[in-house]
Design a protein around this motif. Structure first.
Motif, PDB file in Angstrom:
ATOM      1  N   MET A 230       0.824  -1.212   0.000  1.00 47.98           N
ATOM      2  CA  MET A 230       0.000   0.000   0.000  1.00 47.98           C
ATOM      3  C   MET A 230       0.856   1.259   0.000  1.00 47.98           C
ATOM      4  SD  MET A 230      -3.096  -1.036  -0.240  1.00 47.98           S
ATOM      5  CE  MET A 230      -4.221   0.238   0.327  1.00 47.98           C
ATOM      6  N   GLU A 231       2.073   1.166   0.536  1.00 44.92           N
ATOM      7  CA  GLU A 231       2.989   2.308   0.476  1.00 44.92           C
ATOM      8  C   GLU A 231       3.602   2.452  -0.913  1.00 44.92           C
ATOM      9  OE1 GLU A 231       2.989   4.334   2.667  1.00 44.92           O
ATOM     10  OE2 GLU A 231       2.996   3.525   4.687  1.00 44.92           O
ATOM     11  N   VAL A 232       3.939   1.320  -1.514  1.00 43.25           N
ATOM     12  CA  VAL A 232       4.617   1.340  -2.816  1.00 43.25           C
ATOM     13  C   VAL A 232       3.668   1.740  -3.939  1.00 43.25           C
ATOM     14  CG1 VAL A 232       5.734  -0.130  -4.548  1.00 43.25           C
ATOM     15  CG2 VAL A 232       6.384  -0.326  -2.156  1.00 43.25           C
ATOM     16  N   VAL A 233       2.414   1.290  -3.867  1.00 40.52           N
ATOM     17  CA  VAL A 233       1.439   1.579  -4.925  1.00 40.52           C
ATOM     18  C   VAL A 233       0.561   2.747  -4.483  1.00 40.52           C
ATOM     19  CG1 VAL A 233      -0.401   0.659  -6.383  1.00 40.52           C
ATOM     20  CG2 VAL A 233       1.427  -0.855  -5.560  1.00 40.52           C
ATOM     21  N   PRO A 234       0.805   3.933  -4.999  1.00 42.41           N
ATOM     22  CA  PRO A 234      -0.016   5.082  -4.589  1.00 42.41           C
ATOM     23  C   PRO A 234      -1.404   4.999  -5.206  1.00 42.41           C
ATOM     24  CG  PRO A 234       1.484   5.720  -6.335  1.00 42.41           C
ATOM     25  CD  PRO A 234       1.817   4.289  -5.994  1.00 42.41           C
ATOM     26  N   SER A 235      -2.354   5.669  -4.587  1.00 40.55           N
ATOM     27  CA  SER A 235      -3.689   5.736  -5.183  1.00 40.55           C
ATOM     28  C   SER A 235      -3.639   6.663  -6.378  1.00 40.55           C
ATOM     29  CB  SER A 235      -4.708   6.232  -4.153  1.00 40.55           C
ATOM     30  OG  SER A 235      -4.333   7.520  -3.685  1.00 40.55           O
ATOM     31  N   ARG A 236      -4.737   6.691  -7.118  1.00 38.32           N
ATOM     32  CA  ARG A 236      -4.793   7.557  -8.296  1.00 38.32           C
ATOM     33  C   ARG A 236      -4.490   8.985  -7.886  1.00 38.32           C
ATOM     34  NH1 ARG A 236      -8.751  10.396 -11.574  1.00 38.32           N
ATOM     35  NH2 ARG A 236     -10.235  10.250  -9.868  1.00 38.32           N
ATOM     36  N   SER A 237      -3.489   9.594  -8.507  1.00 42.33           N
ATOM     37  CA  SER A 237      -3.030  10.919  -8.089  1.00 42.33           C
ATOM     38  C   SER A 237      -3.789  12.021  -8.805  1.00 42.33           C
ATOM     39  CB  SER A 237      -1.529  11.061  -8.384  1.00 42.33           C
ATOM     40  OG  SER A 237      -1.286  10.885  -9.764  1.00 42.33           O
ATOM     41  N   TYR A 238      -3.787  13.189  -8.179  1.00 47.62           N
ATOM     42  CA  TYR A 238      -4.433  14.373  -8.739  1.00 47.62           C
ATOM     43  C   TYR A 238      -3.398  15.480  -8.851  1.00 47.62           C
ATOM     44  CZ  TYR A 238      -8.697  11.950  -7.388  1.00 47.62           C
ATOM     45  OH  TYR A 238      -9.684  11.025  -7.234  1.00 47.62           O
ATOM     46  N   LYS A 239      -3.301  16.087  -9.994  1.00 50.51           N
ATOM     47  CA  LYS A 239      -2.340  17.168 -10.207  1.00 50.51           C
ATOM     48  C   LYS A 239      -2.909  18.446  -9.626  1.00 50.51           C
ATOM     49  CE  LYS A 239       0.223  19.621 -13.809  1.00 50.51           C
ATOM     50  NZ  LYS A 239       1.515  19.456 -13.180  1.00 50.51           N
ATOM     51  N   LEU A 240      -2.182  19.013  -8.660  1.00 48.58           N
ATOM     52  CA  LEU A 240      -2.635  20.240  -8.038  1.00 48.58           C
ATOM     53  C   LEU A 240      -1.994  21.417  -8.757  1.00 48.58           C
ATOM     54  CD1 LEU A 240      -2.406  19.345  -4.265  1.00 48.58           C
ATOM     55  CD2 LEU A 240      -4.412  19.347  -5.726  1.00 48.58           C
ATOM     56  N   ASP A 241      -2.810  22.216  -9.380  1.00 49.19           N
ATOM     57  CA  ASP A 241      -2.308  23.377 -10.094  1.00 49.19           C
ATOM     58  C   ASP A 241      -3.482  24.304 -10.358  1.00 49.19           C
ATOM     59  OD1 ASP A 241      -0.641  25.099 -11.346  1.00 49.19           O
ATOM     60  OD2 ASP A 241       0.259  23.612 -12.677  1.00 49.19           O
ATOM     61  N   VAL A 242      -3.187  25.468 -10.870  1.00 49.94           N
ATOM     62  CA  VAL A 242      -4.251  26.391 -11.229  1.00 49.94           C
ATOM     63  C   VAL A 242      -4.995  25.821 -12.420  1.00 49.94           C
ATOM     64  CG1 VAL A 242      -4.787  28.718 -11.999  1.00 49.94           C
ATOM     65  CG2 VAL A 242      -2.904  28.346 -10.395  1.00 49.94           C
ATOM     66  N   ARG A 243      -6.299  25.645 -12.304  1.00 50.81           N
ATOM     67  CA  ARG A 243      -7.063  25.029 -13.380  1.00 50.81           C
ATOM     68  C   ARG A 243      -7.388  26.059 -14.461  1.00 50.81           C
ATOM     69  NH1 ARG A 243     -11.402  20.982 -10.341  1.00 50.81           N
ATOM     70  NH2 ARG A 243      -9.854  19.790  -9.201  1.00 50.81           N
ATOM     71  N   PRO A 244      -7.099  25.711 -15.713  1.00 52.49           N
ATOM     72  CA  PRO A 244      -7.369  26.658 -16.789  1.00 52.49           C
ATOM     73  C   PRO A 244      -8.841  26.779 -17.110  1.00 52.49           C
ATOM     74  CG  PRO A 244      -6.560  24.588 -17.691  1.00 52.49           C
ATOM     75  CD  PRO A 244      -6.454  24.482 -16.189  1.00 52.49           C
ATOM     76  N   TYR A 245      -9.655  25.797 -16.656  1.00 55.80           N
ATOM     77  CA  TYR A 245     -11.073  25.818 -17.001  1.00 55.80           C
ATOM     78  C   TYR A 245     -11.807  26.839 -16.140  1.00 55.80           C
ATOM     79  CZ  TYR A 245     -15.735  24.185 -18.269  1.00 55.80           C
ATOM     80  OH  TYR A 245     -17.012  24.114 -18.737  1.00 55.80           O
ATOM     81  N   GLN A 246     -12.379  27.845 -16.761  1.00 52.54           N
ATOM     82  CA  GLN A 246     -13.142  28.864 -16.056  1.00 52.54           C
ATOM     83  C   GLN A 246     -14.634  28.583 -16.230  1.00 52.54           C
ATOM     84  OE1 GLN A 246     -11.770  31.221 -14.137  1.00 52.54           O
ATOM     85  NE2 GLN A 246      -9.763  30.370 -14.639  1.00 52.54           N
ATOM     86  N   ILE A 247     -15.328  28.400 -15.095  1.00 55.34           N
ATOM     87  CA  ILE A 247     -16.757  28.105 -15.137  1.00 55.34           C
ATOM     88  C   ILE A 247     -17.521  29.421 -15.131  1.00 55.34           C
ATOM     89  CG2 ILE A 247     -18.595  26.780 -14.055  1.00 55.34           C
ATOM     90  CD1 ILE A 247     -16.377  25.367 -12.436  1.00 55.34           C
ATOM     91  N   SER A 248     -18.216  29.734 -16.216  1.00 53.50           N
ATOM     92  CA  SER A 248     -18.951  30.994 -16.290  1.00 53.50           C
ATOM     93  C   SER A 248     -20.453  30.739 -16.336  1.00 53.50           C
ATOM     94  CB  SER A 248     -18.528  31.791 -17.534  1.00 53.50           C
ATOM     95  OG  SER A 248     -19.053  31.209 -18.710  1.00 53.50           O
ATOM     96  N   LEU A 249     -21.207  31.676 -15.791  1.00 51.22           N
ATOM     97  CA  LEU A 249     -22.668  31.578 -15.818  1.00 51.22           C
ATOM     98  C   LEU A 249     -23.183  31.620 -17.258  1.00 51.22           C
ATOM     99  CD1 LEU A 249     -23.500  33.942 -12.821  1.00 51.22           C
ATOM    100  CD2 LEU A 249     -23.697  31.464 -12.881  1.00 51.22           C
ATOM    101  N   GLU A 250     -22.486  32.368 -18.098  1.00 47.51           N
ATOM    102  CA  GLU A 250     -22.912  32.469 -19.493  1.00 47.51           C
ATOM    103  C   GLU A 250     -22.788  31.120 -20.193  1.00 47.51           C
ATOM    104  OE1 GLU A 250     -24.654  34.100 -22.678  1.00 47.51           O
ATOM    105  OE2 GLU A 250     -24.358  35.065 -20.726  1.00 47.51           O
ATOM    106  N   ASP A 251     -21.707  30.394 -19.896  1.00 49.18           N
ATOM    107  CA  ASP A 251     -21.534  29.057 -20.488  1.00 49.18           C
ATOM    108  C   ASP A 251     -22.638  28.117 -20.035  1.00 49.18           C
ATOM    109  OD1 ASP A 251     -19.278  29.817 -21.838  1.00 49.18           O
ATOM    110  OD2 ASP A 251     -17.878  29.054 -20.335  1.00 49.18           O
ATOM    111  N   LEU A 252     -22.989  28.187 -18.741  1.00 52.36           N
ATOM    112  CA  LEU A 252     -24.056  27.326 -18.237  1.00 52.36           C
ATOM    113  C   LEU A 252     -25.394  27.700 -18.867  1.00 52.36           C
ATOM    114  CD1 LEU A 252     -25.047  25.100 -16.377  1.00 52.36           C
ATOM    115  CD2 LEU A 252     -25.294  26.792 -14.557  1.00 52.36           C
TER     116      LEU A 252
END
Length: 427
Positions: A230-252
């Motif tokens: 369990m130490e050697v095999v990590p769980s599915r990782s998530y890249k932490l960074d500024v997300r380029p996707y901007q959620i706008s009300l107009e898009d919704l």
């Protein structure tokens, strides 16, 4: 902390107070080089003159600024700054000839008992760099164990597994397809472990880790073997960074207009997510188990009610889901009377979540998983945050006690029409 955790929110484990002035300036300089001078000021909420003084050494960089800065860099970037070889020489850990001062080095290792980040970093380094030595030291062996998908393993995933159980049939189906394609019939070995760790589909790690938990549950591997794998095999990782996707009300708004014309079922799903702020998977579950006339009792409270309660004079209804034991709870689901009329024509029915997401991607619509985020942004403008958290079942942030539950339910019934009015105004 007894185990090496994932890199998710690694910065919360860093003892910022222990960082020297040089390291603080190096962190700030890294962020400035990455974002630019002006954007760094905006991101850290500081004046340009302050940033200049921090970088020049005129003023010490405050801990609160460093905590914000760490969120803007990766764990690897941070470690490259604090593990400077020259700094080790300056501290006397390593001489000019490269000789290690064992006494001082061991004292640094001893600090791990008081510093969570350092402890985590040391354990991770040992696992990565001294894997074979660690396995031999612990007497780990797993010879003769073959991986086989079975009904018993499925039952373990759905009912016996600790933490989050696998309840979604679609997720279980996907796990089985991965297992049968890449793991079925293979013998547990270091080569297989390396194969899983380096596989391009990171979900395979999760399936493999579940199976290791199953083997441990069935007492087919030792605690030492379980812990090492369990130490050697990590769980599915998530890249932490500024997300380029901007959620706008107009898009919704455009997405809702498109779905309203092209796909009434998916339009209704989006409307319920927006009006309730519920998670995508919970809305689909409500669609499948819809039983509005059923009489239920809210556990732990003296509330006996129909699952569906409507307030005609206020223009909304709430449907009781009662999902408490899962990792992601969902108590009540709020939506408008207008949406209810559409629901009554199409429910109950099963909807494949992957098909909805594929349809949204194909037509360049806002993805379902983002609708809850937009709902939250609007909801906190229309009502107190505590009430919004209750409506969206954010109990991890709220920590609702049974004594407070009925008060919040009443407040939510009073405040919710304001949110519906805001949804109509914006969209």
């Amino acid at each position: 902390m007894g185990e090496v955790t994932s890199d998710f929110k690694w910065y919360e484990k860093v003892d910022v107070e222990a960082l020297s002035d040089d390291v603080r300036r190096s962190i700030l300089r890294f962020v400035k080089d990455k974002l630019g001078f002006n954007e760094t000021c905006k991101a850290l909420c500081i004046a340009k003159s302050s940033l200049h003084r921090y970088l020049s050494g005129e003023r010490r960089v405050p801990s609160v600024i460093i905590k914000k800065a760490l969120r803007l860099m990766s764990k690897q970037d941070f470690e490259s700054i604090v593990s400077d070889w020259d700094r080790l020489k300056a501290l006397g850990v390593i001489s000019d000839k490269g000789v290690v001062d064992y006494g001082l080095a061991l004292k640094i290792l001893a600090l791990a008992s008081r510093d969570e980040y350092l402890k985590n970093a040391i354990l991770k380094f040992v696992v990565q760099e001294f894997r074979d030595d660690l396995r031999k030291m612990l007497g780990i062996s797993f010879a003769g164990i073959k991986l086989e998908w079975s009904e018993d393993f499925e039952h373990f995933l759905m009912e016996r597994k600790k933490r989050r159980k696998v309840k979604d049939p679609e997720t279980l189906k996907y796990y089985r397809s991965l297992f049968e394609k890449y793991l079925q019939g293979k013998e547990l070995s270091e080569q297989l472990i390396d194969y899983v760790v380096n596989h391009p589909n990171k979900w395979l790690r999760n399936v493999f880790r579940h199976y290791i938990q199953y083997l441990y549950f069935k007492r087919r591997i030792s605690p030492e073997t379980f812990g090492w794998i369990m130490e050697v095999v990590p769980s599915r990782s998530y890249k932490l960074d500024v997300r380029p996707y901007q959620i706008s009300l107009e898009d919704l708004k455009k997405s809702l207009e498109f779905l309203g014309e092209k796909h009434q079922l998916y339009y209704t799903i989006y409307r319920v997510m927006l009006e309730s702020g519920a998670r995508f998977e919970h809305v689909l579950k409500m669609f499948e188990v819809w039983s509005p006339e059923e009489i239920i009792e809210v556990p732990g409270l003296d509330i006996v009610t129909k699952r569906l309660v409507c307030f005609e004079d206020k223009g909304f209804c709430r449907y009781y889901m009662g999902l408490r034991e899962s990792e992601k709870p969902c108590e009540w689901m709020y939506f408008s009377i207008k949406t209810l009329k559409t629901l009554e024509d199409i429910l109950p029915r099963h909807v494949n979540r992957h098909q909805v997401t594929k349809y949204a991607r194909r037509h360049n619509l806002v993805l379902p998983k983002y609708v809850r985020k937009i709902s939250w942004r609007l909801m906190v403008k229309a009502m107190p945050r505590e009430v919004a958290r209750f409506i969206q079942s954010r109990f991890g942030e709220l920590r609702v006690s049974e004594a407070r539950y009925e008060d919040l339910l009443g407040e939510a019934d009073e405040e919710y029409p304001k949110y519906l009015g805001m949804v109509r105004e914006y969209l």
